[in-house]
Enzyme design. Structure first.
Site, PDB file in Angstrom:
ATOM      1  CG  HIS A 110       0.591  -6.215  12.776  1.00 33.95           C
ATOM      2  ND1 HIS A 110      -0.361  -5.331  12.138  1.00 33.95           N
ATOM      3  CD2 HIS A 110       1.328  -6.647  11.731  1.00 33.95           C
ATOM      4  CE1 HIS A 110       0.286  -5.779  10.749  1.00 33.95           C
ATOM      5  NE2 HIS A 110       1.101  -6.019  10.909  1.00 33.95           N
ATOM      6  NE  ARG A 169       5.741  -7.216  12.647  1.00 32.05           N
ATOM      7  CZ  ARG A 169       5.560  -8.154  11.959  1.00 32.05           C
ATOM      8  NH1 ARG A 169       5.802  -9.600  12.829  1.00 32.05           N
ATOM      9  NH2 ARG A 169       6.476  -8.318  10.833  1.00 32.05           N
ATOM     10  CE  LYS A 211       8.491  -6.099  10.501  1.00 32.85           C
ATOM     11  NZ  LYS A 211       9.553  -7.336  10.069  1.00 32.85           N
ATOM     12  CG  ASP A 271       3.978  -1.038   4.048  1.00 29.93           C
ATOM     13  OD1 ASP A 271       4.060  -0.590   2.968  1.00 29.93           O
ATOM     14  OD2 ASP A 271       4.103  -2.462   4.267  1.00 29.93           O
ATOM     15  CB  CYS A 307      -0.579  -0.894   3.416  1.00 23.40           C
ATOM     16  SG  CYS A 307       0.450  -1.720   4.682  1.00 23.40           S
ATOM     17  CE1 TYR A 308       0.438  -1.939   8.725  1.00 24.11           C
ATOM     18  CE2 TYR A 308       2.853  -2.083   7.775  1.00 24.11           C
ATOM     19  CZ  TYR A 308       1.754  -2.666   8.382  1.00 24.11           C
ATOM     20  OH  TYR A 308       2.062  -4.651   8.533  1.00 24.11           O
ATOM     21  CG  ASP A 313       6.655  -0.878   1.691  1.00 27.29           C
ATOM     22  OD1 ASP A 313       6.915  -0.292   2.421  1.00 27.29           O
ATOM     23  OD2 ASP A 313       6.942  -2.114   1.630  1.00 27.29           O
ATOM     24  CG  ASP A 351       0.725  -3.265  -4.650  1.00 27.05           C
ATOM     25  OD1 ASP A 351      -0.596  -2.969  -3.079  1.00 27.05           O
ATOM     26  OD2 ASP A 351       1.521  -3.788  -3.911  1.00 27.05           O
ATOM     27  CG  HIS A 381       1.034  -1.193  -1.039  1.00 27.38           C
ATOM     28  ND1 HIS A 381       1.111  -2.321  -1.109  1.00 27.38           N
ATOM     29  CD2 HIS A 381       1.404  -0.730   0.873  1.00 27.38           C
ATOM     30  CE1 HIS A 381       1.671  -3.251  -0.212  1.00 27.38           C
ATOM     31  NE2 HIS A 381       2.012  -1.976   0.921  1.00 27.38           N
TER      32      HIS A 381
END
Length: 470
Positions: free
Chosen positions: A272, A320, A323, A326, A328-329, A381, A388, A391
């Site tokens: 992850h 991952r 997936k 996103d 945040c990554y 995201d 939010d 993020h």
């Protein structure tokens, strides 16, 4: 056969994305945007699964934003076709995030230190003075500290490493002796001793789970607060033969690297992106990346796995295998690259990063500024998701990482056991593939602590001057 599920196939070809109404999107993109970011990949997987359907739907939502033609994008757009950072809107959103919340946010009560941290770190990157919130932060965090050590996520809650990490970082950012003195360092040391496990890792709370997240939060707290490394006398880990809070920790992290090359939360789990950052930052606090990574990680496998997390044409990062991208990554995966680049450089003091950039800074910048900005402030995201503060913080951190080169020097502000952790510096990235305007540049954060360099250094130096008697 009746009841047998059909597997759908398509020809391996370029497929034009369609709108929900079924119309092909043929609108031209803005000038300056390479074709890589405006059309689907030339080669598509012929097997159609639920995952592929979701990826195609995400691609469909992202393309209008990457092209700069979505109706919600205000602009202005630069010569590279990238929208400007909506700095003032994001600052306004963050001020609102520190005010009263609606009743539905009661579910976030255990994350109150995090909500403070996300806002303060975001303010710091946007050039706002976090110290103006000092009194409010102290009043918020003081009741969350427990006499047995550590901070809970809210009033009356048991101490947890995640909440304690966010609380300590928040206190570092507002700064000042009153903030530093708020932490009961002796009780914190004793509490961490109870969380230390025989296999080298840490539980996140007494009786809680053990994972890489806990290890990173613990070593961050230990190093910023200059806590004694010797285990307390009543620590179960010490009674089992361990001597220090770091004893066996690198080996524990090594066992978390999976067959894919990524890093999992605990040995035997799925790799992850967030755990990869936690493990690499944890190792980098304990030693120089060019030394400690080579001893405890399979670097070629890790580079391969991390590289596969960046998607095209979106340019964003996923957490991952198989997936979706996103925002945040942008930090959790994007923040791994400066550490790996430092390890591969092989020596401190080189700001030019001779190994080159190991990820597409341009792609990530386009995804963040094109797809992640809410049109009224805050970051998200991906298109279709709400903004939010979580993020907002980590998307901005990822953008900041693309805009700066991080490197280690031969000198450190600390003479203690974590000297290399306080030897990091940064310089603005001025590469040819920069696609953001100068006015969109964010302030850099420390690549290990994810707070301003000076905030980390001041807390460490103050703590060194206040030795603990144990």
């Amino acid at each position: 056969m009746p009841g047998k599920r059909k597997v759908r196939f398509q020809r391996t070809q370029t497929v034009q994305p369609t709108t929900r109404a079924g119309k092909t999107m043929t609108e031209k993109s803005r000038p300056g945007i390479p074709a890589l970011f405006t059309q689907p990949p030339a080669i598509r997987d012929p097997l159609i699964t639920e995952t592929i359907d979701l990826q195609n739907a995400t691609l469909e939502k992202c393309l209008p934003f990457l092209k700069g033609i979505h109706s919600s994008q205000k602009g202005p757009f630069n010569a590279s076709g990238v929208p400007a950072l909506l700095r003032d809107d994001h600052v306004g959103y963050l001020y609102d995030s520190l005010e009263d919340y609606p009743a539905g946010f009661v579910a976030m009560d255990a994350s109150r230190p995090w909500m403070v941290y996300w806002a303060l770190a975001s303010f710091a990157m946007l050039g706002e003075d976090a110290s103006r919130f000092r009194e409010r932060v102290l009043a918020t965090l003081r009741p969350m500290q427990n006499s047995t050590g550590g901070f809970g996520g809210g009033h009356g809650q048991i101490s947890h490493l995640a909440g304690s990490y966010a609380a300590v970082l928040s206190l570092a950012m507002v700064g000042g002796e009153e903030a530093f003195r708020l932490v009961d360092r002796h009780a914190m040391w004793q509490w961490l001793g109870r969380l230390k496990q025989v296999d080298g890792g840490f539980r996140v709370c007494e009786g809680g789970e053990e994972d890489v997240r806990g290890a990173y939060c613990a070593i961050t707290i230990i190093s910023l607060l200059d806590l004694p490394l010797t285990l307390p006398p009543d620590s179960q880990a010490r009674l089992a033969g361990l001597e220090t809070l770091t004893h066996g920790l690198p080996q524990y992290l090594s066992r978390c690297q999976t067959f894919e090359g990524g890093i999992s939360g605990s040995p035997g789990s799925e790799a992850h992106g967030a755990y990869a950052f936690c493990a690499l930052a944890c190792l980098s606090i304990m030693g120089a990346p060019e030394e400690i990574f080579h001893r405890h990680m399979d670097i070629p496998m890790l580079v391969s796995w991390l590289s596969a997390r960046q998607s095209a044409p979106e340019g964003g990062l996923s957490g991952r295998t198989n997936k979706l991208v996103d925002g945040c990554y942008s930090h959790w995966v994007g923040g791994c690259w400066p550490l790996l680049e430092s390890a591969l450089n092989g020596q401190p003091g080189n700001a030019e990063t001779p190994v080159g950039s190991l990820f597409s800074r341009e792609g990530l910048t386009r995804y963040i500024l094109g797809c992640c900005q809410g049109h009224t402030g805050g970051l998200r995201d991906k298109p279709g998701k709400h903004v939010d503060s979580y993020h907002t913080c980590y998307v901005l951190a990822g953008l900041s990482a693309t805009q700066h080169n991080h490197y280690r020097t031969d000198s450190s502000v600390s003479s203690g056991g974590f000297a290399s952790a306080f030897s990091w510096k940064s310089t603005p990235c001025r590469a040819e593939d920069n696609v953001f305007d100068k006015s969109d540049r964010l302030e850099p954060l420390h690549p290990l602590y994810v707070i301003p360099h000076k905030a980390a250094e001041k807390m460490r130096l103050w703590s060194e001057a206040q030795p603990l008697n144990v």
